[in-house]
Design an enzyme around this catalytic site. Sequence first.
Site, PDB file in Angstrom:
ATOM      1  N   HIS A 177      86.291  16.393  78.824  1.00 33.63           N
ATOM      2  CA  HIS A 177      85.425  17.575  78.684  1.00 33.63           C
ATOM      3  C   HIS A 177      85.544  18.545  79.844  1.00 33.63           C
ATOM      4  CE1 HIS A 177      82.762  16.121  81.770  1.00 33.63           C
ATOM      5  NE2 HIS A 177      81.809  16.963  81.488  1.00 33.63           N
TER       6      HIS A 177
ATOM      7  N   LYS B  73      77.994  32.910  87.034  1.00 30.56           N
ATOM      8  CA  LYS B  73      77.628  31.503  87.230  1.00 30.56           C
ATOM      9  C   LYS B  73      76.157  31.277  86.960  1.00 30.56           C
ATOM     10  CE  LYS B  73      77.289  27.796  90.429  1.00 30.56           C
ATOM     11  NZ  LYS B  73      76.069  27.512  89.639  1.00 30.56           N
TER      12      LYS B  73
END
Lengths: 479, 142
Positions: A402, A478
């Site tokens: 992942h 972010k």
Amino acid sequence: MTHATATYPTIAVTPLLREIPVTARSDMRVPVRIYADDELWSQIVKDRSLEQAVNVATLPGVVGCVYAMPDVHEGYGFPVGGVAATRAADGVISPGGVGYDINCGVRLLASGLELEAVRPRLEAVVHELSRSIPSGPGRSPWLDLSVPELDRVLRDGCNYLLERELALPEDIPATEASGALPGADPARVSDKAKRRGHDQLGTIGSGNHFVEVQVVDEVFDPVAAAAYGLATGQLTVLIHTGSRGLGHQVCTDYVRRMDQVMADYGIHLPDRQLACAPLASPEGQAYFGAMCAAANFAWSNRQAITFSVRKAFGRAFGDAGRLHLVYDVAHNIAKLEEHAGQSLCVHRKGATRAFGPAHPETPVRYRAVGQPVFIPGSMGTASYVLAGTDAALALSFGSTCHGAGRVMSRGEAKRSRTGAEVRRELEARGIVVRCPSSGELAEEAPTAYKDVERVVDVVHRAGLARKVARLRPVGVVKG
Amino acid sequence: MTPLERDLPSHDLADHVSELRVRLRAGSHADLLAEAGRALAEIQLRGTPGGATGDWRRLEISAHDSAGLLADWLNELIFLAETERWVATEFDVEQVDGSSMRVRARGVTLDQAPGLVKAATLHGLRVDDAPGGVTGEVVLDL
């Protein structure tokens, strides 16, 4: 700080696959298999991820093998990067095997724009994304859902957002499970969870979550890339987030509940965070209904962010800024699947479903090449597009890695680099960065993670997924 | 671990790959739970908690056992911080037994929720009687 794992005997099955045999510990029910090359293996044995995988191998009803992906690292209870399948009929379901951020996942949007044509406006676009998509603990300024509206999201997922004109019709089949798991039961989601989630749709959250503007840097598989609508030089947007506080509260609620009833089912485990109950039990069914609802919330969250991204691109580039959804995949989830004639509950925690061309759940438009899989790198490093393989069904219950996988705690990362240093380095590489604080930038420094290229190389060579394209970041918002 | 000195609750924070481990010690279960609340506030406020304002509010928690009570207590504070932007910094534990507690708390209200801590986990969770008092450990999901 890392801790040496307990030592277990391993068998080298192939150069990229090691096995801890079922005889390694008396309470194991199945072996543990770990995909890694020698370099990644040397990192894996430094923490407790193998011990945690062995603990998972003790779950009642677990079948086949417990798998650890090359990005595996220590979590709590279940390792991050772990896959375990239990029999649906008499096996257990474990909230800790899904994780707190239920249906944390990744979606990729592709534009018809080329980076060089839009570079002068890139900084303004990234700024607009950071302004319109709340990050950190921020709440949605435009989507505060009433209880009935939130229940619709929980039950119908992206289909409800389509009704609200926050999705395009073509987005639905381009989302895993069409963005709505049928087992969802909003009544199983606590009021506390709903209070945490009602104003969080369309928000990134914190930690390693982000919205990233990228360019297709290299294509490895032109046929699959063409099927996904990707070509070298093209601008893309990658969204990585999950179910926010709502999902965390669902996990908290049901870990607690299962911890209290486990003994009644005669279940005794080496770690309380693995708390579980038979899937068929009232507690198992309640968690499954709540977990599916939280998964629908997460797909809807990424869909609502997609709406904001499309608006920002539309304002900046007009019709040329149209974005199509390539796909959306979960990497923290438990799903009912058929494998080798058995009905199983497949737990993927920090692992991505990677079905090949022949699987009926692979979207029709991708049947020639396999399901798209997205592997985000650490902040500022490349991300990868992969294609699922039919072989992965037998190798890992149709699962792959992942992400890069952490090797350094947040504290270590902050002590090793300052946020200002990280920002300067990213900007020197032409990456526009927007982040709530410098400290949080330092926590997600690339040095805190494994080398994503090595991780992807292992899954490609092991046959768990096939490399299609590499995406290079040019703008980071972010969380 | 050295013998505990009663009435001197303390905590320390240790890195845990992607999370945070809180180690606690105190002279009593009540002091341990209050110290856990202060440790959480320190993390959420990114430093030593300042002075509390506003009225005291009463919280009641019940759990399966004393370790579960520690996790449930912190999870309640995490919930209040996220939904009400209220971080409790002062605690008066009025009653505690093996699986329930009643506490008065005061704290600070913030402009924005302190999103850093998302959950208190059961991983490695423990509360143990020790010479001179009680020790505890809890891993927080960040």
